[in-house]
Structure formats: structure tokens, C-alpha cells
Scaffold this motif. Structure first.
Motif, PDB file in Angstrom:
ATOM      1  N   THR A  20     -16.668 -17.192  -6.251  1.00 35.75           N
ATOM      2  CA  THR A  20     -14.969 -17.600  -5.577  1.00 35.75           C
ATOM      3  C   THR A  20     -14.947 -17.020  -4.487  1.00 35.75           C
ATOM      4  O   THR A  20     -16.587 -16.751  -4.238  1.00 35.75           O
ATOM      5  CB  THR A  20     -14.976 -14.959  -6.144  1.00 35.75           C
ATOM      6  OG1 THR A  20     -14.396 -15.799  -7.535  1.00 35.75           O
ATOM      7  CG2 THR A  20     -13.353 -14.838  -5.687  1.00 35.75           C
ATOM      8  N   ASP A  21     -14.382 -18.207  -4.046  1.00 40.87           N
ATOM      9  CA  ASP A  21     -14.276 -17.409  -2.454  1.00 40.87           C
ATOM     10  C   ASP A  21     -13.907 -16.130  -1.317  1.00 40.87           C
ATOM     11  O   ASP A  21     -12.463 -16.361  -1.948  1.00 40.87           O
ATOM     12  CB  ASP A  21     -13.505 -18.824  -2.440  1.00 40.87           C
ATOM     13  CG  ASP A  21     -12.790 -19.363  -0.395  1.00 40.87           C
ATOM     14  OD1 ASP A  21     -13.945 -18.291   0.747  1.00 40.87           O
ATOM     15  OD2 ASP A  21     -12.953 -20.070   0.018  1.00 40.87           O
ATOM     16  N   MET A  22     -14.349 -16.321  -1.003  1.00 39.73           N
ATOM     17  CA  MET A  22     -14.624 -14.297   0.010  1.00 39.73           C
ATOM     18  C   MET A  22     -13.929 -14.287   1.231  1.00 39.73           C
ATOM     19  O   MET A  22     -14.242 -14.188   1.679  1.00 39.73           O
ATOM     20  CB  MET A  22     -15.498 -13.898  -0.829  1.00 39.73           C
ATOM     21  CG  MET A  22     -15.420 -12.896  -2.381  1.00 39.73           C
ATOM     22  SD  MET A  22     -13.950 -12.431  -2.780  1.00 39.73           S
ATOM     23  CE  MET A  22     -13.775 -10.942  -2.306  1.00 39.73           C
ATOM     24  N   SER A  23     -14.082 -16.777   1.359  1.00 37.74           N
ATOM     25  CA  SER A  23     -14.711 -16.360   2.503  1.00 37.74           C
ATOM     26  C   SER A  23     -13.496 -16.837   3.873  1.00 37.74           C
ATOM     27  O   SER A  23     -13.796 -17.498   4.435  1.00 37.74           O
ATOM     28  CB  SER A  23     -15.647 -17.388   2.715  1.00 37.74           C
ATOM     29  OG  SER A  23     -16.913 -16.373   2.708  1.00 37.74           O
ATOM     30  N   THR A  24     -11.782 -17.727   2.747  1.00 40.46           N
ATOM     31  CA  THR A  24     -10.744 -18.228   3.076  1.00 40.46           C
ATOM     32  C   THR A  24     -10.612 -17.059   4.710  1.00 40.46           C
ATOM     33  O   THR A  24     -10.418 -15.785   4.699  1.00 40.46           O
ATOM     34  CB  THR A  24     -10.182 -18.219   2.951  1.00 40.46           C
ATOM     35  OG1 THR A  24     -10.612 -19.206   1.644  1.00 40.46           O
ATOM     36  CG2 THR A  24      -8.600 -18.655   3.111  1.00 40.46           C
ATOM     37  N   LEU A  25     -10.298 -17.707   5.580  1.00 44.66           N
ATOM     38  CA  LEU A  25     -10.184 -16.662   6.885  1.00 44.66           C
ATOM     39  C   LEU A  25      -8.092 -17.028   6.681  1.00 44.66           C
ATOM     40  O   LEU A  25      -7.909 -17.604   6.461  1.00 44.66           O
ATOM     41  CB  LEU A  25     -10.144 -17.249   8.225  1.00 44.66           C
ATOM     42  CG  LEU A  25     -12.039 -17.283   7.913  1.00 44.66           C
ATOM     43  CD1 LEU A  25     -12.793 -18.204   9.716  1.00 44.66           C
ATOM     44  CD2 LEU A  25     -12.336 -15.559   7.707  1.00 44.66           C
ATOM     45  N   TYR A  26      -8.012 -15.473   7.463  1.00 41.41           N
ATOM     46  CA  TYR A  26      -6.434 -15.842   7.538  1.00 41.41           C
ATOM     47  C   TYR A  26      -6.208 -15.330   9.119  1.00 41.41           C
ATOM     48  O   TYR A  26      -6.975 -13.937   9.418  1.00 41.41           O
ATOM     49  CB  TYR A  26      -5.411 -14.746   6.736  1.00 41.41           C
ATOM     50  CG  TYR A  26      -4.301 -14.398   6.853  1.00 41.41           C
ATOM     51  CD1 TYR A  26      -3.256 -16.220   6.295  1.00 41.41           C
ATOM     52  CD2 TYR A  26      -3.466 -13.876   7.124  1.00 41.41           C
ATOM     53  CE1 TYR A  26      -1.631 -16.226   6.229  1.00 41.41           C
ATOM     54  CE2 TYR A  26      -2.235 -13.879   8.043  1.00 41.41           C
ATOM     55  CZ  TYR A  26      -1.518 -14.513   7.726  1.00 41.41           C
ATOM     56  OH  TYR A  26       0.090 -15.230   7.317  1.00 41.41           O
ATOM     57  N   LEU A  27      -5.401 -16.428  10.093  1.00 40.62           N
ATOM     58  CA  LEU A  27      -5.562 -15.176  11.189  1.00 40.62           C
ATOM     59  C   LEU A  27      -4.081 -15.031  11.902  1.00 40.62           C
ATOM     60  O   LEU A  27      -3.136 -16.748  11.855  1.00 40.62           O
ATOM     61  CB  LEU A  27      -5.972 -16.797  12.237  1.00 40.62           C
ATOM     62  CG  LEU A  27      -6.016 -17.107  13.893  1.00 40.62           C
ATOM     63  CD1 LEU A  27      -6.363 -15.240  14.444  1.00 40.62           C
ATOM     64  CD2 LEU A  27      -6.693 -17.786  14.242  1.00 40.62           C
ATOM     65  N   VAL A  28      -3.777 -14.448  11.887  1.00 41.63           N
ATOM     66  CA  VAL A  28      -2.051 -14.772  12.810  1.00 41.63           C
ATOM     67  C   VAL A  28      -1.705 -14.225  14.258  1.00 41.63           C
ATOM     68  O   VAL A  28      -3.262 -13.271  14.798  1.00 41.63           O
ATOM     69  CB  VAL A  28      -1.576 -13.499  12.205  1.00 41.63           C
ATOM     70  CG1 VAL A  28      -0.425 -12.719  12.653  1.00 41.63           C
ATOM     71  CG2 VAL A  28      -1.624 -13.382  10.709  1.00 41.63           C
TER      72      VAL A  28
END
Length: 524
Positions: free
Chosen positions: A24-32
Motif C-alpha cells: 500500500t503506497d502511503m507516500s504519494t504526495l499531494y501539493l497545493v
């Protein structure tokens, strides 16, 4: 097709094996964030786009502002053999004021803009972002309520000869009043009167006050004559206390928990980075375990001297690094971001004092308030955080439940639950509630949790039948399980009891006595 009735061969395919553990990928980043010179065709406003953070086209399209700097900092802090992080960028427009930009970052749930754009990423990109960060320095913006002013008065230390009294006006202060002690002292004595000097807390001499006449300066009072006249050096002390109102919650930090809860995600939010007190006041407004507060602002490679960026990109890059390096190499987020080297920066905006062995310093106080910090190395200072370079110390979230204080604990819990969810969804509607069916669900948990325990992401676990199961709930197709697991906490404080060791001297004497050198043997 009908099966053979009297003669033939049949193969029945059964699917009752344990569900395997999936990464399970817990490290995908979300940048606003904002970037006024980004390439619109590649990175349009108010839309999410997913990239590998080292993609040259993506890097060129980011423009030249903090959005580009933030991504460079993420890349600078990745680990060995990590060429890129998976990052989803949601670009918003920069407003005429900070308040307008903050509103754009928060966005609108109905339109899927701002932070709410993350809710649709699973359907759009096939991945769910679970680590948010920001680059515009606006998660630490807050205001304080109106300042209250309190004035108290007392006769000078040692008392007065004159028996006259001072009465405070209502209010007892005017525009420009300062916090501290205003000294009012008799400088001219007179029968049934007198003149008093007034000195403010900074030592500035103000207009004189006359007995029997209302004083209407920055402090307001009247000194009345008494039965016994005042003498020179009689006087009063007025203490002014300015109490600022409570800090208001930052709108981005206030809106984030709804999105984070929906995604089982976390957000790195940066404090104002001005003063330690401002950071602590800001921290008091946060109360959610999915927010990770970090304080120290930095200058990154490529930034102009004297300009700074919030530390969120640094912590995000380190988060991707440590997730990939945890035992088992399956991306379990069981490690904190503490004692991790920081790369890609050249200076800190504020150098907070720190000691590993003493709690009376700014760095330790910030950590005690669950605010992550960045420290610079000090060669030759044994109690420094590190001997050289820069290091991030970040391990706590902003929750109020101390049982869940460490974010690696809550992220590991999320990882385990997502694994179980994936395993169980393959059985829903297919497996019946029978002894074998119930055991199958339990076995799925055992496969997942035993692997996490073997790799030391959790200390132990226990599964079983939960409370509340009845014939009626089973008939309704419902069954409750009990799952306990204990994620590993970070080792933050090592304490040792140190003693003298007398047995070592006895061993020395025995060794000497048993030696072959006669000169060293004891005299008899």
C-alpha cells in the motif's frame, strides 16, 4: 454447459486461500500551491496533475517560484536509488491578499478544487495521496483576538508618608500605553497639594501630575490629598499588563482534517516561523492527529539570499525516504522523521537553541509542544542534535490524545487497516457467515499482522470475535471482529542509571594476585 452425468472428468476451481498482503503506497504526495509563471497547458489552474517529481517536463512546467523550489527540496531529500517521488500537484491562483490565496488553497468541495481535489485522485489516477504538504507559507498564518489592557496601582515599595490616595480612571489607559510599570513620584511637596513626576516603563519622562487634578495621559488617574501631606519621593506604581487575545485557527489547517480523514492521509503544516512564541501560539490552535506541525523555515539551494520557504517540502521528501527504507521494503510508514539528515538547504531563518541533555531551551520546548524542528550541526558540542550538516527532528502530530501522539504509530495503524480492507473486500458477498467463513476473515488479518510483527513494524497483535454478535445480526449478514495491534513507538529518550563498579576492583586484585610476576604478588 451441462456437466457430464455418467462419464467424464470435472475440475472445480476453489478460491478459499488466504488473501496475500499487498503493498500500500502511503507516500504519494499531494501539493497545493501557487505558481504565477507555471505552464498552463501542462499545469492548469484548479486541476490535479500527477507526475514523477524528477520528470524534466514537469520540473520545467512548475515555473520559478516556491512551487518549483518545494519540488526540488523533495527530490533533494530522497534516499539512495530513489529517483523520484510520486506527486500530485494542484495549482491554484495567487490572490491579491494572503486571505484570498488561503481561500484558493482550501478550495471548494463541490468543485473539487484546492485540498478537496485530493478526494478524486483515487478514481482519476489509481492512487490515493496520503502525505500532503504546502509551499506558500500560509498554513502558519493566524491572527490574535483583541488585546485586553489591565492597569493596577499600588503605593511605592516601603509606603508613603502622605495619606492621600490614587484613584484610577475608567478606563485607566489611553492610546499608546505600554506594558510595564509607570513610576509616579512626588517631586514638589506642598500643603494640601504637590506635583508628581510620571516616568513610563522605558524610562521616558512624561508630563507631570498635580494633586487634585485628573491626569489624562497614556495612563489616567487622580491623586487626592490626605490628612497628612505628601513628601518628596512619596509615590505610586502603575502596572500595565497587555494581554493579547487568543489565536485564531488557520483556515487551511481547519479544513484539512475532513479531507485527511476521508483518505487516511496526513498533512505536514508549517508554523509562522517568526518567533518561538508565535509558533507555540499557532500550535495551540491545532488539535487533530492527522496534522504534523513543523517549525523551522529554510533557504534552499537556488533561492536568493534572505528569502525563505516553509519546511513542509523538506519533511515530505524525508517522509518518502524513510517510508521506502523501513524493514521489509514494502513501504510501511512505521518510522518517524526524527534524526534525519536534511539536504538541499543552505541556511535556517531562525536558529533555535537546543541541547540533548537539557530541556530549558527553545528547541526542546518546541518539541514538547509537538512541533518538529530543523537543527544545524555543531562540531565539538556533544549535546548538539548533530555534529555537522542539518537534521530534522519530527515525530509528533497535533492530536490531543497522547496515546496516538506519534504519527508513525497512526500511519502504521492506517497501513494495517488498509491492508485488511483490501483483503476483506475480496470476500464480501462471496464468503458466507459460517465457521469456515469467519475463520477465513481472521486468517486474512493474521497474514497481514504477522508480517508486520515479523518486520518489527508492530510489537504484537491479537484477533478474535468482537462483542455484539447476535443471531439477528448474523441473519442480517453482519459480523463483528476484534483486532488489536501495537505499532512500535520511536525511541526518543535513552535514560541510564550510572554507578561505580566495585567488583571491577576485586577482579583487578584477583588478577594481580594470580599473576606470574613475583614482584606484583602481594607481600605475605
Amino acid at each position: 454447459m451441462a456437466t457430464p452425468v455418467d462419464y467424464g472428468v470435472l475440475f472445480n476451481t476453489l478460491d478459499d486461500d488466504l488473501q496475500p498482503m499487498q503493498q500500500t503506497d502511503m507516500s504519494t504526495l499531494y501539493l497545493v500551491g501557487t505558481s504565477e509563471d507555471a505552464t498552463p497547458s501542462f499545469l492548469p489552474l484548479n486541476a490535479s496533475r500527477m507526475f514523477n517529481s524528477s520528470d524534466p517536463l514537469f520540473l520545467a512546467a512548475l515555473g520559478t517560484g516556491n512551487l518549483a523550489t518545494g519540488v526540488r527540496l523533495v527530490n533533494a531529500n530522497l534516499g539512495p536509488f530513489q529517483l523520484a517521488a510520486r506527486i500530485i500537484v494542484h495549482r491554484v491562483s495567487k490572490g491579491a491578499t494572503d486571505a484570498e490565496t488561503i481561500a484558493n488553497i482550501v478550495g471548494n468541495q463541490a468543485n473539487g478544487t484546492g485540498i478537496y481535489g485530493a478526494l478524486a485522485c483515487g478514481q482519476r489516477f489509481g492512487v490515493t495521496p496520503r502525505l500532503f504538504f504546502f509551499v506558500d507559507g500560509l498554513t502558519g498564518v493566524f491572527t490574535r483576538g483583541p488585546t485586553s489592557t489591565v492597569v493596577t496601582r499600588a503605593a511605592k515599595f516601603g509606603g508613603n508618608t502622605g495619606t492621600g490616595l490614587m484613584t484610577l480612571a475608567d478606563p485607566a489607559f489611553g492610546v499608546g500605553v505600554k506594558a510595564g510599570v509607570y513610576r509616579v513620584r512626588a517631586k514638589t511637596a506642598a500643603a494640601n497639594g504637590g506635583v508628581f513626576s510620571v516616568v513610563d516603563p522605558d524610562g521616558t519622562v512624561l508630563a507631570d501630575a498635580t494633586v487634585g487634578t485628573a491626569y489624562t495621559g497614556v495612563v489616567k488617574f487622580t491623586i487626592a490629598d490626605g490628612a497628612t501631606d505628601f513628601v518628596v519621593d512619596d509615590g505610586f506604581d502603575l502596572t500595565v499588563t497587555l494581554a493579547e487575545g487568543p489565536a485564531t485557527v488557520n483556515p487551511i489547517c481547519a479544513a484539512l482534517p475532513q479531507v485527511l480523514n476521508a483518505l487516511l492521509a496526513n498533512a505536514i503544516v508549517s508554523g509562522p516561523g517568526t518567533t518561538v512564541q508565535d509558533d507555540r501560539d499557532w500550535r495551540e490552535t491545532l488539535s487533530h492527529e492527522r496534522l504534523i506541525p513543523v517549525s523551522t523555515w529554510v533557504t534552499a539551494v537556488g533561492m536568493s539570499e534572505g528569502t525563505f520557504i516553509e519546511p513542509g517540502p523538506v519533511a515530505a521528501g524525508i517522509g518518502v525516504r524513510v517510508d521506502a527504507q523501513t524493514k521489509g521494503k514494502i513501504g510501511v510508514p512505521s518510522q518517524s522523521f526524527a534524526n534525519q539528515a536534511v539536504y538541499g538547504i543552505t541556511a535556517l531563518k531562525r536558529y533555535d537553541t537546543f541541547s540533548l541533555s537539557d530541556g530549558a531551551n527553545d528547541g526542546q520546548q518546541l518539541l514538547a509542544d509537538d512541533i518538529g524542528i530543523i537543527q544545524r550541526g555543531e562540531t565539538g558540542v556533544d549535546t548538539a542534535a548533530v555534529s555537522s550538516g542539518f537534521v530534522l527532528i519530527c515525530y509528533a502530530n497535533a492530536g490531543t490524545v497522547k496515546l496516538n501522539r506519534f504519527f508513525n504509530v497512526t500511519r502504521t495503524r492506517d497501513y494495517a487497516l488498509l491492508q485488511i480492507l483490501r483483503a476483506w473486500r475480496a470476500r464480501l458477498g462471496i464468503t458466507n457467515i459460517t465457521r469456515t467463513g469467519i475463520q477465513a476473515f481472521e486468517n486474512d488479518c493474521d497474514v497481514i499482522l504477522s508480517r508486520l510483527q515479523t518486520d518489527e513494524h508492530i510489537i504484537g497483535y491479537l484477533t478474535g470475535i468482537g462483542a455484539g454478535n447476535t443471531p439477528e445480526t448474523i441473519r442480517a449478514g453482519r459480523f463483528r471482529f476484534k483486532i488489536k495491534n501495537e505499532p512500535a513507538s520511536p525511541f526518543l529518550v535513552a535514560e541510564a542509571d550510572v554507578y561505580r563498579y566495585r567488583d571491577a576492583l576485586n577482579a583487578l586484585l584477583a588478577d594481580v594476585a594470580g599473576g606470574t610476576n613475583a614482584a606484583l604478588a602481594p607481600v605475605t
